[in-house]
Design a protein around this motif. Structure first.
Motif, mmCIF file in Angstrom:
data_model
loop_
_atom_site.group_PDB
_atom_site.id
_atom_site.type_symbol
_atom_site.label_atom_id
_atom_site.label_comp_id
_atom_site.label_asym_id
_atom_site.label_seq_id
_atom_site.Cartn_x
_atom_site.Cartn_y
_atom_site.Cartn_z
ATOM 1 N N UNK A 33 0.833 -1.208 0.000
ATOM 2 C CA UNK A 33 0.000 0.000 0.000
ATOM 3 C C UNK A 33 0.865 1.255 0.000
ATOM 4 N N UNK A 34 1.950 1.246 0.761
ATOM 5 C CA UNK A 34 2.828 2.414 0.853
ATOM 6 C C UNK A 34 3.521 2.703 -0.477
ATOM 7 N N UNK A 35 3.677 1.678 -1.313
ATOM 8 C CA UNK A 35 4.331 1.840 -2.610
ATOM 9 C C UNK A 35 3.353 2.183 -3.728
ATOM 10 N N UNK A 36 2.063 2.030 -3.475
ATOM 11 C CA UNK A 36 1.046 2.270 -4.487
ATOM 12 C C UNK A 36 0.605 3.725 -4.449
ATOM 13 N N UNK A 37 0.477 4.344 -5.617
ATOM 14 C CA UNK A 37 0.042 5.730 -5.712
ATOM 15 C C UNK A 37 -1.364 5.760 -6.305
ATOM 16 N N UNK A 38 -2.239 6.519 -5.663
ATOM 17 C CA UNK A 38 -3.589 6.726 -6.184
ATOM 18 C C UNK A 38 -3.763 8.213 -6.472
ATOM 19 N N UNK A 39 -4.521 8.507 -7.524
ATOM 20 C CA UNK A 39 -4.778 9.886 -7.922
ATOM 21 C C UNK A 39 -6.200 10.273 -7.581
ATOM 22 N N UNK A 40 -6.363 11.491 -7.163
ATOM 23 C CA UNK A 40 -7.675 12.108 -7.025
ATOM 24 C C UNK A 40 -7.712 13.284 -7.972
#
Length: 126
Positions: free
Chosen positions: A37-44
């Motif tokens: 999770x810490x390595x995954x990037x999500x965009x808003x």
């Protein structure tokens, strides 16, 4: 003095060694899920892509992108609008990060108090 653990093994009792091994395996799976999770990037993204906010899957803010020409910094009203759009983009990214954390951690919750409708106790608390 008697051993408080005496009688927990054997027929119908608890195998503490097996319970400890399961707990350690679960802990390892949780740590692995948190690292992913810490390595995954999500965009808003909001306002047609005028503003994009980037969070890790654990909810850490790692970036804000503003399209050139979308906002005029000389107007107080425009700057106020920009602030509101950034907040909206953050909320969009946070919702995605929460969903991602729920997907990653939910199966590991296995009876740790998930709510109705499959909700998990693993939400980002901010």
């Amino acid at each position: 003095m008697t051993n408080p653990l005496e009688g927990l093994g054997g027929e119908g009792g608890f195998d503490l060694n097996a319970i400890m091994q399961q707990a350690q395996a679960l802990q390892s799976q949780i740590v692995d899920a948190q690292e992913k999770l810490a390595e995954t990037i999500v965009d808003g993204t909001v306002a047609g892509g005028a503003v994009t906010v980037k969070l890790t899957g654990t909810g850490e803010l790692v970036g804000v992108e503003i399209k050139q020409g979308e906002f005029d910094g000389s107007s107080p009203d425009d700057l106020e609008d920009l602030g509101a759009v950034i907040v909206a983009a953050y909320r969009d990214a946070k919702s995605k990060a929460d969903d991602l954390a729920g997907e990653a951690m939910g199966p590991l919750a296995g009876g740790l108090g998930g709510g109705p409708g499959g909700e998990t106790p693993f939400k980002l608390g901010f």
